[in-house]
Write a protein that holds these residues in place. Structure first.
Motif, short mmCIF file in Angstrom:
data_model
loop_
_atom_site.label_atom_id
_atom_site.label_comp_id
_atom_site.label_asym_id
_atom_site.label_seq_id
_atom_site.Cartn_x
_atom_site.Cartn_y
_atom_site.Cartn_z
N VAL A 41 -3.86 9.31 -1.21
CA VAL A 41 -4.21 8.43 -0.11
C VAL A 41 -5.72 8.20 -0.05
O VAL A 41 -6.18 7.11 0.28
CB VAL A 41 -3.65 8.94 1.25
CG1 VAL A 41 -4.35 10.22 1.69
CG2 VAL A 41 -3.74 7.89 2.32
N TRP A 101 -8.07 -0.02 -1.32
CA TRP A 101 -7.43 -1.12 -0.59
C TRP A 101 -8.41 -1.76 0.39
O TRP A 101 -8.57 -2.98 0.43
CB TRP A 101 -6.20 -0.60 0.13
CG TRP A 101 -5.43 -1.57 0.95
CD1 TRP A 101 -4.85 -2.72 0.52
CD2 TRP A 101 -5.11 -1.46 2.34
NE1 TRP A 101 -4.18 -3.34 1.57
CE2 TRP A 101 -4.33 -2.58 2.70
CE3 TRP A 101 -5.40 -0.51 3.32
CZ2 TRP A 101 -3.85 -2.78 3.98
CZ3 TRP A 101 -4.90 -0.72 4.60
CH2 TRP A 101 -4.14 -1.84 4.91
N THR A 102 -9.08 -0.95 1.16
CA THR A 102 -10.03 -1.50 2.13
C THR A 102 -11.27 -2.05 1.45
O THR A 102 -11.82 -3.07 1.88
CB THR A 102 -10.43 -0.46 3.19
OG1 THR A 102 -10.99 0.68 2.54
CG2 THR A 102 -9.25 -0.04 4.04
N LEU A 117 0.84 -1.20 0.00
CA LEU A 117 0.00 0.00 0.00
C LEU A 117 0.88 1.25 0.00
O LEU A 117 0.62 2.20 -0.73
CB LEU A 117 -0.94 0.01 1.21
CG LEU A 117 -1.79 1.27 1.38
CD1 LEU A 117 -2.75 1.44 0.20
CD2 LEU A 117 -2.55 1.21 2.70
N TYR A 132 -6.14 4.20 -0.25
CA TYR A 132 -6.57 3.53 0.99
C TYR A 132 -8.01 3.03 0.87
O TYR A 132 -8.32 1.92 1.29
CB TYR A 132 -6.43 4.47 2.18
CG TYR A 132 -6.88 3.83 3.47
CD1 TYR A 132 -6.04 2.92 4.12
CD2 TYR A 132 -8.13 4.08 4.01
CE1 TYR A 132 -6.46 2.31 5.29
CE2 TYR A 132 -8.55 3.47 5.17
CZ TYR A 132 -7.70 2.59 5.81
OH TYR A 132 -8.12 1.97 6.97
N LEU A 145 0.91 4.32 -2.68
CA LEU A 145 0.62 5.69 -2.27
C LEU A 145 1.73 6.67 -2.63
O LEU A 145 1.58 7.88 -2.44
CB LEU A 145 0.32 5.76 -0.77
CG LEU A 145 -0.96 5.04 -0.34
CD1 LEU A 145 -1.17 5.19 1.16
CD2 LEU A 145 -2.17 5.50 -1.13
#
Length: 122
Positions: free
Chosen positions: A55, A62-63, A46, A59, A50
């Motif tokens: 971000v 990613w989640t 990650l 992020y 980034l």
């Protein structure tokens, strides 16, 4: 390359989440090792993504991908229930991920990779 790093990070996120379930409260050694390595690797990849992606985009994707992967594999591996609410959440998450990727591409807000430092002459 940032999107590939993000995909790898998301895979490690799924392994981390599923591994956490298999650790039985971190009382089982090998599942605990796999879980901790997956967590570290996920955060590492990650961080590579980034370098280029915002971000807020990286992020969230990613989640989101980690969540969808975890629900999917949790249903298959752990025989968890997949109901209409989970399917609706899937659709919303996938739509959000696609929307963020398209918005990132169109806005041109991704930061360029840092240039290599110039050689120092003595």
């Amino acid at each position: 390359m940032a999107w590939i790093h993000l995909l790898i990070a998301s895979i490690f996120e799924v392994v981390f989440a599923l591994g956490t379930n298999a650790t039985d409260g971190f009382t089982k050694f090998w599942p605990s090792v796999v879980t901790l390595v997956a967590a570290a690797a996920g955060v590492y990849f990650l961080s590579l993504a980034l370098r280029t992606l915002d971000v807020s985009v990286g992020y969230t994707i990613w989640t989101g991908v980690g969540s969808v992967g975890t629900v999917t594999l949790g249903t298959i591996i752990f025989d968890e229930e997949l109901n209409a609410g989970k399917v609706l959440a899937f659709v919303l998450i996938i739509g959000g991920v696609l929307g963020l990727k398209l918005a990132d591409r169109k806005s041109g807000t991704t930061q360029p990779a840092e240039p290599e430092p110039a050689p120092v002459s003595v």
